[in-house]
Motif scaffolding. Structure first.
Motif, PDB file in Angstrom:
ATOM      1  N   LEU A   1      26.071   9.516  -9.566  1.00  0.00           N
ATOM      2  CA  LEU A   1      26.074  10.543  -8.538  1.00  0.00           C
ATOM      3  C   LEU A   1      26.259   9.921  -7.162  1.00  0.00           C
ATOM      4  N   THR A   2      27.201  10.458  -6.403  1.00  0.00           N
ATOM      5  CA  THR A   2      27.348  10.051  -5.015  1.00  0.00           C
ATOM      6  C   THR A   2      26.204  10.677  -4.214  1.00  0.00           C
ATOM      7  N   ASP A   3      26.041  10.256  -2.974  1.00  0.00           N
ATOM      8  CA  ASP A   3      25.019  10.856  -2.112  1.00  0.00           C
ATOM      9  C   ASP A   3      25.238  12.360  -1.992  1.00  0.00           C
ATOM     10  N   GLU A   4      26.486  12.770  -1.831  1.00  0.00           N
ATOM     11  CA  GLU A   4      26.804  14.193  -1.699  1.00  0.00           C
ATOM     12  C   GLU A   4      26.524  14.947  -2.993  1.00  0.00           C
ATOM     13  N   GLN A   5      26.846  14.369  -4.148  1.00  0.00           N
ATOM     14  CA  GLN A   5      26.558  15.024  -5.427  1.00  0.00           C
ATOM     15  C   GLN A   5      25.056  15.165  -5.637  1.00  0.00           C
ATOM     16  N   PHE A   6      24.295  14.132  -5.280  1.00  0.00           N
ATOM     17  CA  PHE A   6      22.843  14.224  -5.395  1.00  0.00           C
ATOM     18  C   PHE A   6      22.304  15.316  -4.477  1.00  0.00           C
ATOM     19  N   TYR A   7      22.820  15.388  -3.265  1.00  0.00           N
ATOM     20  CA  TYR A   7      22.418  16.434  -2.308  1.00  0.00           C
ATOM     21  C   TYR A   7      22.690  17.814  -2.904  1.00  0.00           C
ATOM     22  N   GLN A   8      23.882  18.005  -3.473  1.00  0.00           N
ATOM     23  CA  GLN A   8      24.232  19.297  -4.073  1.00  0.00           C
ATOM     24  C   GLN A   8      23.346  19.602  -5.285  1.00  0.00           C
ATOM     25  N   LEU A   9      23.035  18.575  -6.087  1.00  0.00           N
ATOM     26  CA  LEU A   9      22.137  18.757  -7.230  1.00  0.00           C
ATOM     27  C   LEU A   9      20.766  19.258  -6.772  1.00  0.00           C
ATOM     28  N   CYS A  10      20.266  18.683  -5.696  1.00  0.00           N
ATOM     29  CA  CYS A  10      18.974  19.119  -5.153  1.00  0.00           C
ATOM     30  C   CYS A  10      19.041  20.557  -4.643  1.00  0.00           C
ATOM     31  N   LEU A  11      20.160  20.912  -4.002  1.00  0.00           N
ATOM     32  CA  LEU A  11      20.309  22.270  -3.484  1.00  0.00           C
ATOM     33  C   LEU A  11      20.310  23.322  -4.585  1.00  0.00           C
ATOM     34  N   VAL A  12      20.958  23.030  -5.706  1.00  0.00           N
ATOM     35  CA  VAL A  12      21.034  24.020  -6.784  1.00  0.00           C
ATOM     36  C   VAL A  12      19.807  23.991  -7.696  1.00  0.00           C
ATOM     37  N   ASN A  13      18.911  23.034  -7.467  1.00  0.00           N
ATOM     38  CA  ASN A  13      17.667  22.935  -8.239  1.00  0.00           C
ATOM     39  C   ASN A  13      16.472  22.876  -7.287  1.00  0.00           C
ATOM     40  N   ARG A  14      16.397  23.831  -6.392  1.00  0.00           N
ATOM     41  CA  ARG A  14      15.374  23.829  -5.339  1.00  0.00           C
ATOM     42  C   ARG A  14      13.942  23.862  -5.875  1.00  0.00           C
ATOM     43  N   ASP A  15      13.771  24.333  -7.093  1.00  0.00           N
ATOM     44  CA  ASP A  15      12.431  24.403  -7.671  1.00  0.00           C
ATOM     45  C   ASP A  15      11.941  23.050  -8.190  1.00  0.00           C
ATOM     46  N   LEU A  16      12.818  22.053  -8.201  1.00  0.00           N
ATOM     47  CA  LEU A  16      12.446  20.722  -8.676  1.00  0.00           C
ATOM     48  C   LEU A  16      12.346  19.761  -7.504  1.00  0.00           C
ATOM     49  N   SER A  17      11.427  18.833  -7.605  1.00  0.00           N
ATOM     50  CA  SER A  17      11.338  17.737  -6.640  1.00  0.00           C
ATOM     51  C   SER A  17      12.028  16.542  -7.279  1.00  0.00           C
ATOM     52  N   LEU A  18      13.183  16.179  -6.718  1.00  0.00           N
ATOM     53  CA  LEU A  18      14.006  15.134  -7.309  1.00  0.00           C
ATOM     54  C   LEU A  18      14.077  13.906  -6.413  1.00  0.00           C
ATOM     55  N   GLU A  19      14.142  12.749  -7.041  1.00  0.00           N
ATOM     56  CA  GLU A  19      14.410  11.484  -6.378  1.00  0.00           C
ATOM     57  C   GLU A  19      15.397  10.734  -7.267  1.00  0.00           C
ATOM     58  N   MET A  20      15.965   9.650  -6.732  1.00  0.00           N
ATOM     59  CA  MET A  20      16.815   8.798  -7.536  1.00  0.00           C
ATOM     60  C   MET A  20      16.531   7.355  -7.135  1.00  0.00           C
ATOM     61  N   ASN A  21      16.333   6.503  -8.131  1.00  0.00           N
ATOM     62  CA  ASN A  21      16.084   5.102  -7.805  1.00  0.00           C
ATOM     63  C   ASN A  21      17.411   4.360  -7.647  1.00  0.00           C
ATOM     64  N   ALA A  22      17.322   3.100  -7.233  1.00  0.00           N
ATOM     65  CA  ALA A  22      18.523   2.304  -6.970  1.00  0.00           C
ATOM     66  C   ALA A  22      19.353   2.067  -8.224  1.00  0.00           C
ATOM     67  N   ALA A  23      18.731   2.167  -9.399  1.00  0.00           N
ATOM     68  CA  ALA A  23      19.459   1.987 -10.658  1.00  0.00           C
ATOM     69  C   ALA A  23      20.215   3.251 -11.070  1.00  0.00           C
ATOM     70  N   GLY A  24      20.098   4.330 -10.282  1.00  0.00           N
ATOM     71  CA  GLY A  24      20.800   5.565 -10.593  1.00  0.00           C
ATOM     72  C   GLY A  24      20.044   6.492 -11.519  1.00  0.00           C
ATOM     73  N   GLU A  25      18.771   6.182 -11.787  1.00  0.00           N
ATOM     74  CA  GLU A  25      17.971   7.061 -12.642  1.00  0.00           C
ATOM     75  C   GLU A  25      17.460   8.243 -11.823  1.00  0.00           C
ATOM     76  N   LEU A  26      17.594   9.433 -12.377  1.00  0.00           N
ATOM     77  CA  LEU A  26      17.112  10.655 -11.745  1.00  0.00           C
ATOM     78  C   LEU A  26      15.632  10.819 -12.069  1.00  0.00           C
TER      79      LEU A  26
END
Length: 187
Positions: A14-39
């Motif tokens: 996921l690019t930074d923008e894709q991660f941002y969009q993922l967070c926007l469409v899943n507002r009920d979840l608290s999401l982070e991503m580590n440096a290894a790309g794990e959600l």
């Protein structure tokens, strides 16, 4: 409920923008991503932890309103760290000059910087080691001062750049040192 970690790297990066969009469409979840790309899906906290977190943010913001040295952020803010991780501390502070150096677009989305100061508050659902790893990641990416407040063990771990972690027993008064001049917190 436990933290859930999904390894996406074998199938997607996921690019930074894709991660941002993922967070926007899943507002009920608290999401982070580590440096290894794990959600990382972070569980919600209970009433006690939520109240303690609110008190921390209130104390930090009250100091900042007087000092006028930076900006305070809640646990809903995700920062894009230099190593690519997307992390959300329970409370964070960024020096005003660093914040103002960002473009309006960068300020609107997930700020691409590590905070100058961060607090992680261990809730009853948190395992200690992942929080310690997260604090170390902040330090490795330029965090100047961090506190890991651990009510379960009645300790505060103080993280500083290029120094060993200091562990203090609660109750204690901890200082914002030269990062947050004049800020003290009773824990």
């Amino acid at each position: 409920m436990n933290t859930v970690v999904l390894n996406l790297e074998p199938i997607a990066h996921l690019t930074d923008e894709q991660f941002y969009q993922l967070c926007l469409v899943n507002r009920d979840l608290s999401l982070e991503m580590n440096a290894a790309g794990e959600l990382i899906i972070v569980p919600p906290v209970g009433g006690e932890s939520g109240n303690q977190e609110a008190d921390l943010i209130t104390d930090l913001n009250n100091w900042n309103r007087q000092a006028k040295l930076g900006k305070v952020f809640s646990s809903s803010t995700i920062f894009i760290l230099p190593n690519g991780a997307k992390r959300s501390p329970d409370a964070a502070w960024v020096k005003l000059e660093r914040w103002e150096a960002l473009t309006p677009e960068q300020r609107k989305k997930f700020p691409p910087l590590v905070p100058d100061f961060a607090i992680e508050l261990r809730s009853e659902t948190d395992r200690l080691q992942p929080l310690q790893d997260k604090m170390q990641e902040y330090i490795e990416n330029g965090l100047r001062l961090g506190w890991l407040i651990n009510p379960q063990d009645a300790t505060v771990e103080i993280y500083r750049h290029n120094k060993a972690v200091e562990v203090v027993q609660m109750p204690a008064i901890i200082s914002g040192e030269d990062v947050l001049p004049g800020f003290e917190l009773q824990v």
